[in-house]
Design a protein around this motif. Structure first.
Motif, PDB file in Angstrom:
ATOM      1  N   THR A 109       0.621  -1.007  -0.112  1.00  0.00           N
ATOM      2  CA  THR A 109       0.247   0.076   0.370  1.00  0.00           C
ATOM      3  C   THR A 109       1.201   1.107  -0.080  1.00  0.00           C
ATOM      4  O   THR A 109       0.247   2.158  -1.001  1.00  0.00           O
ATOM      5  CB  THR A 109      -1.169   0.110   1.184  1.00  0.00           C
ATOM      6  OG1 THR A 109       0.167  -0.235   2.266  1.00  0.00           O
ATOM      7  CG2 THR A 109      -2.065  -0.789   1.351  1.00  0.00           C
ATOM      8  N   SER A 110       2.254   1.796   0.807  1.00  0.00           N
ATOM      9  CA  SER A 110       2.862   2.594   0.706  1.00  0.00           C
ATOM     10  C   SER A 110       3.817   2.332  -0.541  1.00  0.00           C
ATOM     11  O   SER A 110       3.913   3.929  -1.183  1.00  0.00           O
ATOM     12  CB  SER A 110       4.040   1.914   1.894  1.00  0.00           C
ATOM     13  OG  SER A 110       3.227   2.208   3.575  1.00  0.00           O
ATOM     14  N   LEU A 111       3.643   1.383  -1.607  1.00  0.00           N
ATOM     15  CA  LEU A 111       4.658   1.599  -2.888  1.00  0.00           C
ATOM     16  C   LEU A 111       3.035   2.092  -3.552  1.00  0.00           C
ATOM     17  O   LEU A 111       3.848   3.427  -4.659  1.00  0.00           O
ATOM     18  CB  LEU A 111       5.436   0.924  -3.151  1.00  0.00           C
ATOM     19  CG  LEU A 111       6.071  -0.098  -2.695  1.00  0.00           C
ATOM     20  CD1 LEU A 111       6.691  -1.429  -3.106  1.00  0.00           C
ATOM     21  CD2 LEU A 111       7.582   0.922  -3.010  1.00  0.00           C
ATOM     22  N   ASP A 112       2.082   1.801  -3.403  1.00  0.00           N
ATOM     23  CA  ASP A 112       0.830   2.793  -4.728  1.00  0.00           C
ATOM     24  C   ASP A 112       1.022   3.857  -4.174  1.00  0.00           C
ATOM     25  O   ASP A 112       0.746   4.597  -4.974  1.00  0.00           O
ATOM     26  CB  ASP A 112      -0.540   1.670  -3.492  1.00  0.00           C
ATOM     27  CG  ASP A 112      -0.928   0.113  -4.500  1.00  0.00           C
ATOM     28  OD1 ASP A 112      -0.272   0.302  -5.373  1.00  0.00           O
ATOM     29  OD2 ASP A 112      -1.368  -0.476  -3.623  1.00  0.00           O
ATOM     30  N   ALA A 113       0.705   4.234  -2.970  1.00  0.00           N
ATOM     31  CA  ALA A 113       1.008   5.680  -2.320  1.00  0.00           C
ATOM     32  C   ALA A 113       1.928   6.804  -3.136  1.00  0.00           C
ATOM     33  O   ALA A 113       1.813   7.760  -3.605  1.00  0.00           O
ATOM     34  CB  ALA A 113       0.673   6.163  -0.845  1.00  0.00           C
ATOM     35  N   VAL A 114       3.185   5.930  -2.834  1.00  0.00           N
ATOM     36  CA  VAL A 114       4.450   6.767  -3.268  1.00  0.00           C
ATOM     37  C   VAL A 114       4.840   6.636  -4.291  1.00  0.00           C
ATOM     38  O   VAL A 114       5.676   7.205  -5.267  1.00  0.00           O
ATOM     39  CB  VAL A 114       5.599   6.213  -2.114  1.00  0.00           C
ATOM     40  CG1 VAL A 114       6.641   6.786  -2.555  1.00  0.00           C
ATOM     41  CG2 VAL A 114       5.373   6.346  -0.801  1.00  0.00           C
ATOM     42  N   LEU A 115       4.967   5.180  -5.445  1.00  0.00           N
ATOM     43  CA  LEU A 115       5.684   5.392  -6.123  1.00  0.00           C
ATOM     44  C   LEU A 115       5.347   6.147  -7.427  1.00  0.00           C
ATOM     45  O   LEU A 115       6.241   7.228  -8.114  1.00  0.00           O
ATOM     46  CB  LEU A 115       5.800   3.764  -6.521  1.00  0.00           C
ATOM     47  CG  LEU A 115       6.625   2.778  -6.407  1.00  0.00           C
ATOM     48  CD1 LEU A 115       6.136   1.582  -7.287  1.00  0.00           C
ATOM     49  CD2 LEU A 115       8.123   3.543  -6.773  1.00  0.00           C
ATOM     50  N   PRO A 116       3.881   7.275  -7.871  1.00  0.00           N
ATOM     51  CA  PRO A 116       3.413   7.393  -8.989  1.00  0.00           C
ATOM     52  C   PRO A 116       3.878   9.236  -8.303  1.00  0.00           C
ATOM     53  O   PRO A 116       4.070   9.878  -9.374  1.00  0.00           O
ATOM     54  CB  PRO A 116       2.124   7.646  -8.687  1.00  0.00           C
ATOM     55  CG  PRO A 116       1.282   5.912  -8.238  1.00  0.00           C
ATOM     56  CD  PRO A 116       2.722   6.302  -6.950  1.00  0.00           C
ATOM     57  N   LYS A 117       4.731   8.850  -7.427  1.00  0.00           N
ATOM     58  CA  LYS A 117       5.055  10.618  -7.289  1.00  0.00           C
ATOM     59  C   LYS A 117       6.732  10.658  -7.726  1.00  0.00           C
ATOM     60  O   LYS A 117       6.721  12.054  -7.279  1.00  0.00           O
ATOM     61  CB  LYS A 117       4.888  10.976  -5.372  1.00  0.00           C
ATOM     62  CG  LYS A 117       3.379  11.130  -4.924  1.00  0.00           C
ATOM     63  CD  LYS A 117       3.432  11.575  -3.649  1.00  0.00           C
ATOM     64  CE  LYS A 117       1.950  11.189  -3.195  1.00  0.00           C
ATOM     65  NZ  LYS A 117       1.922  11.276  -1.715  1.00  0.00           N
TER      66      LYS A 117
END
Length: 198
Positions: free
Chosen positions: A159-167
């Motif tokens: 879930t953290s990668l879902d939130a961070v990678l697009p940024k």
């Protein structure tokens, strides 16, 4: 002729904010015992701050009185002095990335050196020794992500990668990819999967 404490203060005032003042660098002014005694006297009077054993800094004069130097500048100076990496903890990184709303109560930083406690008047700062992989890419976005994931743990990595990678920028993603070799498997595997489809 100026007294030894006055000569030490004159040297300290000629340096930029957060410059470490160490007894061994002042031995041209007097014997080690005299220098130690002068530094102790200056610290007791508030004209110098004793940050930790053997390290002093000059407080900053403001219209509200003397305040400690910037903690960020101080840690940068100490990092250079000791030849160590010093970075914010994973909790701070996770908060900065918006992955948690919890704000760390204590000031804790990770270091490649030994555990230490620093004192900026009534504001203690704790340095904790961390494994090399948690200090990867210091002061870079990839390093911030690694430390945040390390703090959040395996259960929250997806879930953290879902939130961070697009940024992240292409450069940040490339640095994160390059750091996989030192990451634990639970972190490297999901990052590899995501980057393969990025």
């Amino acid at each position: 002729m100026k007294s030894l404490p006055e000569r030490i203060i004159a040297l300290a005032e000629a340096e930029p904010e957060a410059t470490p003042i160490c007894p061994s660098a002042l031995l041209h002014l007097g014997s080690r015992g005299a220098v130690d005694q002068a530094l102790s006297r200056l610290a007791r009077s508030g004209r110098l701050l004793r940050i930790c054993r053997g390290v002093y800094m000059r407080p900053i004069e403001t219209r509200f009185g003397r305040i400690p130097p910037s903690i960020a500048k101080s840690l940068q100076s100490l990092s250079e002095l000791w030849g160590e990496t010093i970075v914010p903890t994973g909790g701070s990184a996770a908060n900065w990335l918006g992955l948690t709303e919890g704000v760390p109560v204590r000031s804790v930083y990770l270091t490649s050196g030994r555990n230490r406690r620093l004192y900026f008047r009534k504001h203690p700062v704790e340095l904790r020794h961390a494994p090399r992989w948690q200090l990867t890419a210091p002061h870079r976005m990839a390093g911030v992500v690694i430390r945040a994931l390390a703090w959040l743990g395996p259960r929250h990595v997806e879930t953290s990668l879902d939130a961070v990678l697009p940024k992240l920028s292409r450069e940040d993603l490339a640095e994160l990819a390059a750091a996989r070799a030192v990451m634990p498997g639970w972190m490297a595997e999901p990052i590899s999967r995501r980057l393969a489809h990025a």
